[in-house]
Design a protein around this motif. Sequence first.
Motif, PDB file in Angstrom:
ATOM      1  N   PRO A 128       0.829   3.325  -3.944  1.00  0.00           N
ATOM      2  CA  PRO A 128      -0.527   4.779  -3.018  1.00  0.00           C
ATOM      3  C   PRO A 128      -2.174   3.790  -4.687  1.00  0.00           C
ATOM      4  O   PRO A 128      -1.120   3.926  -5.475  1.00  0.00           O
ATOM      5  CB  PRO A 128      -0.702   5.291  -2.643  1.00  0.00           C
ATOM      6  CG  PRO A 128       0.863   5.771  -3.627  1.00  0.00           C
ATOM      7  CD  PRO A 128       1.464   4.298  -3.973  1.00  0.00           C
ATOM      8  N   ASN A 129      -2.852   4.331  -4.181  1.00  0.00           N
ATOM      9  CA  ASN A 129      -3.967   3.926  -5.229  1.00  0.00           C
ATOM     10  C   ASN A 129      -4.986   5.205  -4.786  1.00  0.00           C
ATOM     11  O   ASN A 129      -5.637   5.461  -4.132  1.00  0.00           O
ATOM     12  CB  ASN A 129      -5.030   2.927  -5.129  1.00  0.00           C
ATOM     13  CG  ASN A 129      -5.942   2.344  -6.263  1.00  0.00           C
ATOM     14  OD1 ASN A 129      -6.253   3.186  -7.243  1.00  0.00           O
ATOM     15  ND2 ASN A 129      -6.646   1.544  -6.149  1.00  0.00           N
ATOM     16  N   LEU A 188       0.477  -1.791  -0.111  1.00  0.00           N
ATOM     17  CA  LEU A 188       0.160  -0.445   0.244  1.00  0.00           C
ATOM     18  C   LEU A 188       1.032   1.501  -0.155  1.00  0.00           C
ATOM     19  O   LEU A 188       0.166   1.944  -0.650  1.00  0.00           O
ATOM     20  CB  LEU A 188      -0.769   0.390   0.896  1.00  0.00           C
ATOM     21  CG  LEU A 188      -1.751   1.150   1.549  1.00  0.00           C
ATOM     22  CD1 LEU A 188      -2.758   0.593   0.611  1.00  0.00           C
ATOM     23  CD2 LEU A 188      -2.837   1.208   2.902  1.00  0.00           C
ATOM     24  N   LEU A 189       1.754   1.184   0.535  1.00  0.00           N
ATOM     25  CA  LEU A 189       2.505   2.695   0.846  1.00  0.00           C
ATOM     26  C   LEU A 189       3.653   2.653  -0.456  1.00  0.00           C
ATOM     27  O   LEU A 189       4.125   3.944  -1.219  1.00  0.00           O
ATOM     28  CB  LEU A 189       4.646   2.516   2.146  1.00  0.00           C
ATOM     29  CG  LEU A 189       3.087   1.967   3.020  1.00  0.00           C
ATOM     30  CD1 LEU A 189       4.445   1.886   4.291  1.00  0.00           C
ATOM     31  CD2 LEU A 189       2.255   3.311   3.358  1.00  0.00           C
ATOM     32  N   PRO A 247      -9.737   6.659  -2.431  1.00  0.00           N
ATOM     33  CA  PRO A 247      -8.199   7.267  -1.482  1.00  0.00           C
ATOM     34  C   PRO A 247      -9.122   6.855   0.087  1.00  0.00           C
ATOM     35  O   PRO A 247     -10.339   7.189   0.210  1.00  0.00           O
ATOM     36  CB  PRO A 247      -7.915   8.354  -2.112  1.00  0.00           C
ATOM     37  CG  PRO A 247      -9.519   9.116  -2.580  1.00  0.00           C
ATOM     38  CD  PRO A 247      -9.838   7.843  -3.500  1.00  0.00           C
TER      39      PRO A 247
END
Length: 88
Positions: free
Chosen positions: A16-17, A12-13, A21
Motif C-alpha cells: 500500500p502507498n 496494491l494490497l 491514499p
Amino acid sequence: MVNIFEVFLPQLLRYPNPTDPLNGEAAALMMRDSRGYEAKVKEYVTKYASKEQADEAGHETDDSDEMSSVGSYNDDDEDDEPAGTMEV
C-alpha cells in the motif's frame, strides 16, 4: 480486466502507498501506528471479508440495489441529441 485482478490489486494490497491514499484515515494510522493498523485490518477482514459474511451477502437480494448493465443501452438510437455542446 484480468490484469487488474491478477497484477494490480494483489500488488496494491501487498504494497500500500500511504502517501497517496484513497482512505486518509487508514493511511495516517499505517504511518503513525503500524501495529494498530495491522490490528484494524485484521478486525475488518474478520468483520467484513469472512466466508460467513460473504455467504450472508450472497443470500441478500434487493432489486433496488441492482446495477444496470451496459447492454441496456441501444446503439440503434442514431437520432439522439448530444448531451451538450463543445466550445472550439
